[in-house]
Design a protein around this motif. Sequence first.
Motif, short mmCIF file in Angstrom:
data_model
loop_
_atom_site.label_atom_id
_atom_site.label_comp_id
_atom_site.label_asym_id
_atom_site.label_seq_id
_atom_site.Cartn_x
_atom_site.Cartn_y
_atom_site.Cartn_z
N ARG A 285 18.22 5.04 56.95
CA ARG A 285 18.62 3.94 56.08
C ARG A 285 18.51 2.60 56.82
O ARG A 285 18.73 2.54 58.04
CB ARG A 285 20.05 4.14 55.59
CG ARG A 285 20.21 5.48 54.91
CD ARG A 285 21.07 5.45 53.70
NE ARG A 285 20.77 6.60 52.86
CZ ARG A 285 21.20 6.77 51.63
NH1 ARG A 285 21.97 5.85 51.08
NH2 ARG A 285 20.89 7.84 50.93
N SER B 299 6.15 -8.17 50.55
CA SER B 299 5.36 -7.65 49.43
C SER B 299 4.94 -8.77 48.49
O SER B 299 3.79 -8.83 48.04
CB SER B 299 6.15 -6.59 48.66
OG SER B 299 6.38 -5.46 49.46
N ASP C 267 6.50 -1.50 43.63
CA ASP C 267 6.47 -0.08 43.93
C ASP C 267 5.29 0.61 43.24
O ASP C 267 4.72 1.56 43.78
CB ASP C 267 7.78 0.57 43.48
CG ASP C 267 7.90 2.02 43.90
OD1 ASP C 267 8.07 2.26 45.10
OD2 ASP C 267 7.82 2.91 43.03
N GLY D 167 12.33 -5.81 45.48
CA GLY D 167 12.98 -4.87 46.38
C GLY D 167 13.54 -3.63 45.72
O GLY D 167 13.18 -3.28 44.59
N TYR D 168 14.47 -3.00 46.42
CA TYR D 168 15.01 -1.71 46.02
C TYR D 168 16.53 -1.70 46.17
O TYR D 168 17.10 -2.54 46.87
CB TYR D 168 14.42 -0.59 46.90
CG TYR D 168 12.92 -0.46 46.80
CD1 TYR D 168 12.35 0.54 46.04
CD2 TYR D 168 12.08 -1.34 47.48
CE1 TYR D 168 10.97 0.68 45.94
CE2 TYR D 168 10.70 -1.23 47.38
CZ TYR D 168 10.16 -0.22 46.61
OH TYR D 168 8.79 -0.09 46.50
N ARG D 169 17.13 -0.75 45.52
CA ARG D 169 18.56 -0.51 45.67
C ARG D 169 18.77 0.98 45.97
O ARG D 169 18.01 1.82 45.48
CB ARG D 169 19.33 -0.88 44.40
CG ARG D 169 19.23 -2.34 44.01
CD ARG D 169 19.95 -3.25 44.99
NE ARG D 169 19.98 -4.63 44.52
CZ ARG D 169 19.02 -5.52 44.78
NH1 ARG D 169 17.97 -5.15 45.51
NH2 ARG D 169 19.12 -6.76 44.32
N GLN D 170 19.76 1.28 46.77
CA GLN D 170 20.09 2.68 46.98
C GLN D 170 20.77 3.22 45.73
O GLN D 170 21.67 2.58 45.19
CB GLN D 170 21.02 2.85 48.19
CG GLN D 170 20.35 2.61 49.53
CD GLN D 170 19.31 3.66 49.87
OE1 GLN D 170 19.23 4.70 49.24
NE2 GLN D 170 18.50 3.40 50.87
N HIS E 256 6.44 -3.35 38.87
CA HIS E 256 7.17 -3.54 40.12
C HIS E 256 6.20 -3.31 41.28
O HIS E 256 5.23 -2.57 41.16
CB HIS E 256 8.35 -2.56 40.21
CG HIS E 256 9.29 -2.84 41.34
ND1 HIS E 256 9.08 -2.35 42.62
CD2 HIS E 256 10.45 -3.56 41.39
CE1 HIS E 256 10.06 -2.76 43.41
NE2 HIS E 256 10.90 -3.49 42.69
N ALA F 257 14.46 4.37 53.06
CA ALA F 257 14.95 3.01 52.90
C ALA F 257 14.83 2.49 51.48
O ALA F 257 15.44 1.49 51.12
CB ALA F 257 14.18 2.08 53.84
N PHE F 258 14.03 3.14 50.65
CA PHE F 258 13.74 2.60 49.33
C PHE F 258 14.20 3.59 48.26
O PHE F 258 13.49 4.53 47.93
CB PHE F 258 12.25 2.31 49.20
CG PHE F 258 11.74 1.46 50.33
CD1 PHE F 258 12.08 0.12 50.41
CD2 PHE F 258 10.94 2.00 51.32
CE1 PHE F 258 11.63 -0.67 51.45
CE2 PHE F 258 10.48 1.22 52.36
CZ PHE F 258 10.82 -0.13 52.43
N PRO G 162 13.37 1.22 42.59
CA PRO G 162 12.91 -0.16 42.42
C PRO G 162 13.94 -0.97 41.62
O PRO G 162 14.50 -0.48 40.63
CB PRO G 162 11.60 -0.01 41.64
CG PRO G 162 11.15 1.38 41.90
CD PRO G 162 12.40 2.19 42.04
#
Length: 297
Positions: A269, A124, A103, A232-235, A101, A80-81, A84
Motif C-alpha cells: 500500500r 498520468s 485506468d 486517481g484511485y481510492r482504496q 478514466h 496501490a490502486f 478508479p
Amino acid sequence: MFTPGRYSSLPGLPFPGDPSSHPGKDAVAAYLAMYSDRQQLPVRTGVEVVSLSGERGEFRLLLADGEVLAADQVVVATGAFGVPFVPSFAAGLSSSVVQVHSDQYRNPAQLPTGTVLVVGGGNSGFQIALELVETGRAVALSEGTRLRAVPQRILGRDIFWWLTATRLIYAPTSSRVGRRLRANEPVIGLTRRALRLAGVNFRGRSSAANGTQITFVDGSPIEVDAVVWATGYRQDDRWVTIPGALDADGALVTDRGVTPVAGLYTIGRPWQKDRGSALLGFVHRDAKELSRVIGSS
C-alpha cells in the motif's frame, strides 16, 4: 514505469535487460511470471475473490465461481490502486460526451476528435494530455493542485538513484520528511512549460458539469467532446466483511501492514512504511518486516 530496471527487481532475480531502461507493462508482466516460476510460487491466476470473512484461524475467502478457500492468516496484497475515482459531478455530463478514466485509457483512438479535457494534474494527466495534443486534438488540462515537476534525470543520474543515495526513498511515513514528501508527490519528467509549448491549455480545478459543459472553480466553462479522468484511485476494501477491519471510507485499517484483526495483514500500500512501500523494487523491505511479524504471531 518511472523506476529503471535496476530499481524494479524482486529479491533473487534481477530485472532483465538494460538496468537503466524503464520497463513497460509487458516486460513487467513477463518478469512477474518468470519470478513466480523461478521461485515455484503456488500462484493461481484468473481468480476473483468476492469476499473475505471469519477470524484468525478461520478465515474464509469466497471466490466468484463459488469455491471457498480457508486460511489461518491472510495478507491482502491488492496493491496501490483499489478502484478508479471519478468525481460525482461527472454524472451531469451528457451521454454524447465520451468519458474514460486513465485506468481504462489506452490510446487517443478511444476518443473522438474535438476538445478533450484531461482532469488531474499528476503524472498520468500530464502524459495523457501530451499524447493527445500531439495527435492534433484541442486539449485542456484541469488541475486542482499545482504539483512540482522534477526531471527524470538530474546531473546524469536517474531520480531514483538520488532517492536511494539520499535515503529519501526510505523516509518513514510518520517522519517529518516522510510527511512532506507524501504531501508533495511530484510530476516526473514533464513540465508545464513543455505541455504549454505543445499546445495544452491549463485550467483550474473542475467543479461542476452540465450537458457538454464543465465549469471550473473560477466560474469559467469549457465545452468538451471527451473527458479523461486522471483523478486517481481510492482504496475500496468492502469485500472484506470482517467487523472492525475497515475505516469509515471502506479501506482496511493498517499500521505498517498490521490490521486490528489478528491474522489479517496488508502489503504494497502507498506509504505503508515509507516511500518505497508501493514500488516493485522496494516492497521487499516491507515484506521482510511483515514476515517477521507473521512468523512471531
